[in-house]
Design a protein around this motif. Structure first.
Motif, short mmCIF file in Angstrom:
data_model
loop_
_atom_site.label_atom_id
_atom_site.label_comp_id
_atom_site.label_asym_id
_atom_site.label_seq_id
_atom_site.Cartn_x
_atom_site.Cartn_y
_atom_site.Cartn_z
N SER A 106 26.99 33.64 52.34
CA SER A 106 25.87 33.70 51.40
C SER A 106 25.10 32.39 51.43
CB SER A 106 26.38 33.96 49.98
OG SER A 106 25.34 33.73 49.03
N PRO A 107 23.87 32.37 51.96
CA PRO A 107 23.10 31.13 52.01
C PRO A 107 22.86 30.52 50.63
CG PRO A 107 22.11 32.77 53.44
CD PRO A 107 23.16 33.47 52.63
N SER A 114 24.05 26.90 49.52
CA SER A 114 23.02 25.95 49.06
C SER A 114 23.43 25.31 47.74
CB SER A 114 21.68 26.66 48.92
OG SER A 114 20.72 25.82 48.32
N LEU A 115 23.91 26.13 46.81
CA LEU A 115 24.33 25.63 45.50
C LEU A 115 25.44 24.59 45.66
CD1 LEU A 115 25.07 27.85 42.40
CD2 LEU A 115 26.60 26.00 43.05
N ARG A 130 17.41 23.77 53.06
CA ARG A 130 17.28 24.63 54.24
C ARG A 130 17.97 25.97 54.01
NH1 ARG A 130 21.00 25.39 57.75
NH2 ARG A 130 22.11 23.47 57.19
N LEU A 131 19.16 25.94 53.44
CA LEU A 131 19.90 27.18 53.18
C LEU A 131 19.16 28.06 52.17
CD1 LEU A 131 23.44 25.60 53.03
CD2 LEU A 131 22.78 27.45 54.58
N ALA A 132 18.58 27.44 51.15
CA ALA A 132 17.86 28.19 50.12
C ALA A 132 16.58 28.81 50.67
CB ALA A 132 17.54 27.30 48.94
N GLY A 133 16.11 28.29 51.79
CA GLY A 133 14.88 28.81 52.38
C GLY A 133 15.07 30.12 53.11
N ARG A 140 18.82 36.28 54.34
CA ARG A 140 19.83 36.34 55.39
C ARG A 140 21.23 36.33 54.79
NH1 ARG A 140 17.50 31.88 59.75
NH2 ARG A 140 15.41 32.77 59.96
N GLY A 141 22.18 36.88 55.53
CA GLY A 141 23.56 36.85 55.09
C GLY A 141 23.79 37.72 53.87
#
Length: 322
Positions: A160-161, A165-166, A193-196, A200-201
């Protein structure tokens, strides 16, 4: 409807969920009890932990009573035990927000024991990430970092992006507290970057729904604050407040007071005073120990400034400090 009436009515509604002995506990009971937990999340988002924690403790006892007095299948039993763990975790969060840290630790310990017993990765990640957040709050950044890293390692397989991110943002906060400012900036960049890539995922768990651009802007402001870059922190804190969803009443109060603190530390006393006084509109509804601690910090900073605006704002803030 004001806060006290809403919480009182919700308390009455939740009390109606009390288990009535039956031949067997089924899925309908679990759904009803889980809806009670969902309602507690909504109340907390709006009003803060002080107003809700006793209701959450009662709900936890209610679920435990169902387990100890009811008859159910193994599958239903696992769902009830998981609900105990999730509710204990939320009791911990509410006591954390009320600034009752020892009680919060006790409930997180109960939740972690449940996660271990059930071998439930999702609950374990939530508890580890929460304990890391508490360690940062209590100025134990190394421990906070280690806990966040443990949460990260368990979260990677979930894909889970938003969740990653969290956790990365909390790692950044811990690194900033350890004075590793380069590492903190790098990890915060990873979080952004992950939150962007939210599509996905796998989707994020429900408890992580609050995490988004506002939370990342806030983390950026706090990382700059830890580095002593108070002027640089202000634009991020201002953006975080502007982006924060209005359903998160407690967070909006905390964000606005944190902005006031950043402005005061940056030497913008009049603007800090204006934001601090403006934050008082939130306090009619919000009851949160963390918010009150931040209010006291801002009051103390403004009390050091020898300006008429600062003195007037201190007088206004004093009325709300208990």
């Amino acid at each position: 409807m004001d806060r006290r009436s809403f919480v009182s009515d919700s308390l009455g509604s939740a009390a109606a969920l009390a288990f009535r002995p039956a031949d067997a506990v089924g899925s309908a009971h679990v759904v009803e009890l889980r809806e009670g937990l969902r309602s507690l999340y909504t109340l907390d988002d709006a009003y803060g932990g002080d107003a809700v924690r006793s209701l959450a403790v009662r709900h936890l006892r209610r679920i435990s009573r169902v387990i100890n007095t009811g008859t159910f299948s193994d599958a239903i039993g696992r769902q009830l035990q998981l609900l105990v763990g999730e509710t204990a975790e939320h009791c911990a969060w509410l006591h954390y927000d009320a600034d009752e840290q020892d009680t919060a630790r006790r409930y997180w310990g109960q939740a972690l024991a449940t996660a271990t017993m059930l071998q439930d990765d999702g609950l374990e990640i939530l508890v580890l990430a929460s304990l890391g957040m508490q360690a940062i709050h209590e100025n134990r950044p190394r421990e906070g970092y280690d806990l966040a890293r443990a949460a990260h390692q368990r979260a990677v397989p979930l894909g889970s992006p938003t969740l990653l991110s969290l956790i990365a943002a909390r790692e950044a906060r811990a690194l900033a507290g350890m004075r590793d400012h380069i590492g903190a900036r790098k990890r915060l960049a990873d979080a952004m970057r992950l939150a962007g890539h939210p599509g996905r995922g796998r989707p994020a768990p429900a408890w992580a729904a609050f995490h988004g651009q506002a939370e990342l802007e806030f983390a950026q402001g706090l990382v700059n604050t830890e580095a002593g870059h108070h002027k640089a922190a202000v634009p991020f804190l201002r953006a975080a407040l502007a982006r924060q969803n209005k359903v998160y009443g407690r967070n909006r109060a905390l964000y606005r007071l944190t902005l006031a603190r950043g402005l005061a530390r940056a030497g913008e006393v009049d603007e800090a005073a204006a934001e601090a006084v403006g934050s008082l509109e939130h306090l009619a509804e919000v009851e949160s120990g963390r918010v009150m601690r931040r209010l006291t910090e801002v009051r103390d900073l403004l009390a050091r400034a020898d300006t008429r605006t600062a003195r007037e704002s201190v007088e206004a803030l004093e009325v709300h400090i208990r």
